[in-house]
Structure formats: structure tokens, C-alpha cells
Scaffold this active site. Structure first.
Site, PDB file in Angstrom:
ATOM      1  N   TYR A   1       0.842  -1.211   0.000  1.00 15.02           N
ATOM      2  CA  TYR A   1       0.000   0.000   0.000  1.00 15.02           C
ATOM      3  C   TYR A   1       0.878   1.262   0.000  1.00 15.02           C
ATOM      4  CZ  TYR A   1      -3.122   3.620   1.832  1.00 15.02           C
ATOM      5  OH  TYR A   1      -3.820   4.795   2.026  1.00 15.02           O
TER       6      TYR A   1
ATOM      7  N   LYS B   1     -15.600   0.548   6.014  1.00 14.92           N
ATOM      8  CA  LYS B   1     -14.238   0.063   5.751  1.00 14.92           C
ATOM      9  C   LYS B   1     -13.954  -1.210   6.544  1.00 14.92           C
ATOM     10  CE  LYS B   1     -10.757   2.893   5.327  1.00 14.92           C
ATOM     11  NZ  LYS B   1      -9.753   3.926   5.654  1.00 14.92           N
TER      12      LYS B   1
HETATM   13  N1  NAD Z   1      -8.482   6.804   6.128  1.00 18.85           N
HETATM   14  C1  NAD Z   1      -7.180   6.953   6.327  1.00 18.85           C
HETATM   15  O1  NAD Z   1      -6.698   6.867   7.464  1.00 18.85           O
HETATM   16  C2  NAD Z   1      -6.262   7.269   5.173  1.00 18.85           C
HETATM   17  C3  NAD Z   1      -4.919   7.510   5.442  1.00 18.85           C
HETATM   18  C4  NAD Z   1      -4.056   7.792   4.387  1.00 18.85           C
HETATM   19  C5  NAD Z   1      -4.542   7.855   3.106  1.00 18.85           C
HETATM   20  N2  NAD Z   1      -5.847   7.583   2.856  1.00 18.85           N
HETATM   21  C6  NAD Z   1      -6.303   7.644   1.468  1.00 18.85           C
HETATM   22  O2  NAD Z   1      -7.477   8.419   1.410  1.00 18.85           O
HETATM   23  C7  NAD Z   1      -8.329   7.961   0.360  1.00 18.85           C
HETATM   24  C8  NAD Z   1      -9.709   7.696   0.913  1.00 18.85           C
HETATM   25  O3  NAD Z   1      -9.616   6.655   1.871  1.00 18.85           O
HETATM   26  P1  NAD Z   1     -10.824   6.261   2.821  1.00 18.85           P
HETATM   27  O4  NAD Z   1     -10.284   6.139   4.189  1.00 18.85           O
HETATM   28  O5  NAD Z   1     -11.969   7.147   2.560  1.00 18.85           O
HETATM   29  O6  NAD Z   1     -11.105   4.772   2.328  1.00 18.85           O
HETATM   30  P2  NAD Z   1     -12.401   4.094   1.683  1.00 18.85           P
HETATM   31  O7  NAD Z   1     -12.018   2.683   1.458  1.00 18.85           O
HETATM   32  O8  NAD Z   1     -13.595   4.382   2.530  1.00 18.85           O
HETATM   33  O9  NAD Z   1     -12.554   4.873   0.310  1.00 18.85           O
HETATM   34  C9  NAD Z   1     -12.029   4.429  -0.918  1.00 18.85           C
HETATM   35  C10 NAD Z   1     -13.156   4.462  -1.916  1.00 18.85           C
HETATM   36  O10 NAD Z   1     -12.647   4.109  -3.207  1.00 18.85           O
HETATM   37  C11 NAD Z   1     -13.603   3.260  -3.831  1.00 18.85           C
HETATM   38  N3  NAD Z   1     -12.878   2.473  -4.847  1.00 18.85           N
HETATM   39  C12 NAD Z   1     -11.931   1.528  -4.643  1.00 18.85           C
HETATM   40  N4  NAD Z   1     -11.492   1.039  -5.816  1.00 18.85           N
HETATM   41  C13 NAD Z   1     -12.174   1.717  -6.790  1.00 18.85           C
HETATM   42  C14 NAD Z   1     -12.162   1.664  -8.200  1.00 18.85           C
HETATM   43  N5  NAD Z   1     -11.362   0.810  -8.858  1.00 18.85           N
HETATM   44  N6  NAD Z   1     -12.982   2.478  -8.900  1.00 18.85           N
HETATM   45  C15 NAD Z   1     -13.818   3.340  -8.230  1.00 18.85           C
HETATM   46  N7  NAD Z   1     -13.865   3.428  -6.884  1.00 18.85           N
HETATM   47  C16 NAD Z   1     -13.053   2.628  -6.166  1.00 18.85           C
HETATM   48  C17 NAD Z   1     -14.154   2.418  -2.694  1.00 18.85           C
HETATM   49  O11 NAD Z   1     -15.391   1.803  -2.987  1.00 18.85           O
HETATM   50  C18 NAD Z   1     -14.280   3.482  -1.596  1.00 18.85           C
HETATM   51  O12 NAD Z   1     -15.499   4.160  -1.676  1.00 18.85           O
HETATM   52  C19 NAD Z   1      -7.642   6.715  -0.213  1.00 18.85           C
HETATM   53  O13 NAD Z   1      -6.925   7.088  -1.355  1.00 18.85           O
HETATM   54  C20 NAD Z   1      -6.700   6.298   0.899  1.00 18.85           C
HETATM   55  O14 NAD Z   1      -5.593   5.571   0.394  1.00 18.85           O
HETATM   56  C21 NAD Z   1      -6.718   7.290   3.854  1.00 18.85           C
END
Ligand code: NAD
Length: 299
Positions: free
Chosen positions: A133, A170
């Protein structure tokens, strides 16, 4: 403005969409692989069920002025590189190529996962990812930099550990704050890895939304941290949860099964975000936990 939010049904994405919708015309593109449309209750924009890797689907969307790219595989324990890179890197490339070709500004979610077990506070010029990741997020940052001279604004936001409303779908990838609170409310002792001294920079989702809104107005391309600058140990976190939930539970220490790919400490260097975006987190972990658990009815 017309705004496209990829991953808009997810945790951060849905919070962002709700914040944007009063002043903007917002479209969500999400394949619901780690989210649920229930996150978008109260959202009255357009929702497209589709994959970010499908350039045909993206081309059919009414052209936005800016894209907030949140879609990704967000489960950091997935070790299959092909699976994670296909969505996180190839998917991002599809969105980036579209944005570049059409002259659309892009704000995307990177991650503190790029820092691995590097020294704290973590600065934007460091990188030492420990897992697939983290590697995928670093590859995204490198791709973004390759397009910095293409005439669009590209801002990468390296989120630290985000917590807050709308993260429940999640499941096991939801924040430790949510997982621990769930157990404690059910009367079960909170389980953490031995011996709870590992530190995390926990940032409340409202601050992460704010960072995205600031990025929308940023003048220059950049990749910056989105954290609070303060780290809390898991032992301290359980103290905070006990206080907020009115409990007095001792942690149960368990072996860490992810030794090699596990970040022991995260803490953001926050000066660049302050300087370039004018962003500074407003929520302490204590204030965020109190507001969050109240909002989801745990207290
Ligand atoms: N939550 C955290 O602590 C955190 C920390 C660092 C980075 N991030 C980044 O922030 C962003 C949002 O994360 P989050 O916590 O909301 O996670 P999340 O899993 O709730 O959101 C990711 C979304 O992307 C969608 N998705 C996945 N693959 C897809 C595809 N191929 N086509 C279309 N949609 C797709 C999923 O259905 C989901 O709605 C991500 O890029 C994640 O890597 C999150």
C-alpha cells in the site's frame, strides 16, 4: 464549480462530498468496493457506479473543473502487489491522464504509508514504504510529479491516520479509534499490539476535508502532509477512550502479526502544509474522539 470526487462513497470521499455540495455541483465516481451508498445519505449530487480504471466511463462524465481523487484500495494489509497497483497506481494514472488531457486541476489522496518507519516528525522529502500500500502511494506521488509541468494544478495530500463519521463500511480497515471504541462499548477489553507504545498521528476527518478545501485554492503544485503534528500512543488512546466513554478498561496486549510491514510510529511534520496550503489541523485527538463518538451515538 463542477467537481468530480472519485471514491466519493468512501469514508473521506463522502465527508468531502457533503461539505462541497452546498456550493458546488458534485459528481461521485465509485465502484463501491469498500464503501456503501448509505455514506451518501443526504447527498443530492450525481452518483456514478463505475471503476476509475475505465477511461470510457470517465470520459462520459460531464467535464469537471477539479477532481478530488480518493478512490483506492485502502486496506494496508493486502500484500498482492498486482491487485493494489492496478487500482492505486493504474487507476490514478487513468484519472491523471484524463485531467492532464482536459486541463482539469487534481487533488489526490496520498498517505503517511510512504514514510514507513522513517524518523519522526515525518517530512515530505522522506520515503521508506514498508508495505505494498505504501509503495503504491509513493508510486502515485512520483507519477504526479512527472506531470507538474503540464499546466494543471496537482496537489498530493499525505493523510495520516484519519478517523470520524462514515468510516464503518471500511470494516477491518476502519481506524483503530473506531475498532477500539466498538469493543469497549460492547463491554470487551480493547485489544492492542504489545505493549501499546506505538504512536500514531490521528487526524479528524473534518480537518482532512478542510485540507482538501484549502488545496482547491492552492497556488502551486505540492505534496504535503495532512496530520496534526502530534502523536498519541495506543496506551494513551485507550486512556482517552476510557475518559470519553466513561469506562475504566485495561488493554489486552496481543502479538503483532504484521511485524515486517508495520509502522511503529507516525507523526507529521506540518510546516509545509501550513506554508503552502494555509492548513493547520484544528482538532486534537481528544476533541475529535469526543465529537465523533457523540455524533455516531456511542455516548
Ligand atoms: N483513512 C485513512 O486513514 C487514510 C490515510 C491515508 C490515506 N488515505 C487515502 O485516502 C483515500 C480515501 O480513503 P478512505 O479512508 O476514505 O477509504 P475508503 O475505502 O472508505 O474509500 C475508498 C473508496 O474508493 C472506492 N474504490 C476503490 N477502488 C475503486 C475503483 N477501482 N474504482 C472506483 N472506486 C473505487 C471504494 O469503494 C471506496 O469508496 C484513499 O486514497 C486512501 O488511500 C486514507
Amino acid at each position: 464549480m463542477k467537481i468530480l470526487v472519485t471514491g466519493g462513497a468512501g469514508f473521506v470521499g463522502s465527508n468531502l462530498c457533503i461539505a462541497l455540495q452546498d456550493e458546488h455541483e458534485v459528481t461521485v465516481l465509485d465502484n463501491l468496493s469498500s464503501a456503501d451508498n448509505k455514506n451518501l445519505e443526504g447527498f443530492d449530487g450525481n452518483i456514478i457506479n463505475g471503476d476509475i480504471r475505465d477511461s470510457g466511463t470517465i470520459a462520459k462524465i460531464s467535464q469537471p473543473d477539479i477532481i478530488f481523487h480518493q478512490a483506492a484500495i485502502t486496506d494496508t494489509t493486502i500484500t498482492d502487489k498486482g491487485t493494489v497497483f492496478s487500482v492505486n497506481v493504474e487507476g490514478f494514472k487513468t484519472v491523471l491522464d484524463y485531467a492532464t488531457a482536459k486541463g482539469i486541476d487534481l487533488v489526490y489522496a496520498s498517505s503517511a504509508g510512504v514514510y514507513g518507519n522513517g524518523p519522526v516528525p515525518m517530512k515530505e522529502d522522506q520515503n521508506a514504504p514498508l508495505n505494498v500500500y505504501g509503495l503504491s502511494k509513493l508510486a502515485m506521488d512520483n507519477l504526479a510529479k512527472m506531470h507538474w509541468n503540464d499546466g494543471i494544478k496537482i496537489i498530493g495530500l499525505r493523510y495520516f491516520n484519519v478517523f470520524g463519521p462514515r468510516e464503518r463500511y471500511k470494516k477491518k480497515a476502519a481506524s483503530m479509534i473506531y475498532q477500539l471504541a466498538l469493543r469497549m462499548v460492547a463491554g470487551k477489553r480493547p485489544k492492542i499490539f504489545k505493549y501499546g507504545e506505538q504512536m500514531r498521528d490521528h487526524i479528524y476527518v473534518k480537518d482532512v476535508v478542510e485540507a482538501n478545501l484549502k488545496a482547491m485554492k492552492a497556488k502551486q503544485n505540492c505534496i504535503v502532509n495532512v496530520g496534526t503534528g502530534k502523536a498519541t500512543s495506543f496506551n494513551e488512546l485507550i486512556g482517552i477512550l476510557n475518559e470519553v466513554l466513561g469506562k475504566d478498561m485495561e488493554p489486552e496486549y496481543i502479538d503483532n502479526p504484521y511485524q515486517d510491514g508495520y509502522q511503529n510510529n507516525t507523526q507529521a511534520w506540518t510546516e509545509n502544509a501550513e506554508k503552502v496550503l494555509g492548513f493547520k489541523a484544528k482538532y486534537s485527538v481528544e476533541k475529535g474522539v469526543q465529537e465523533y463518538l457523540t455524533e455516531i451515538g456511542m455516548i
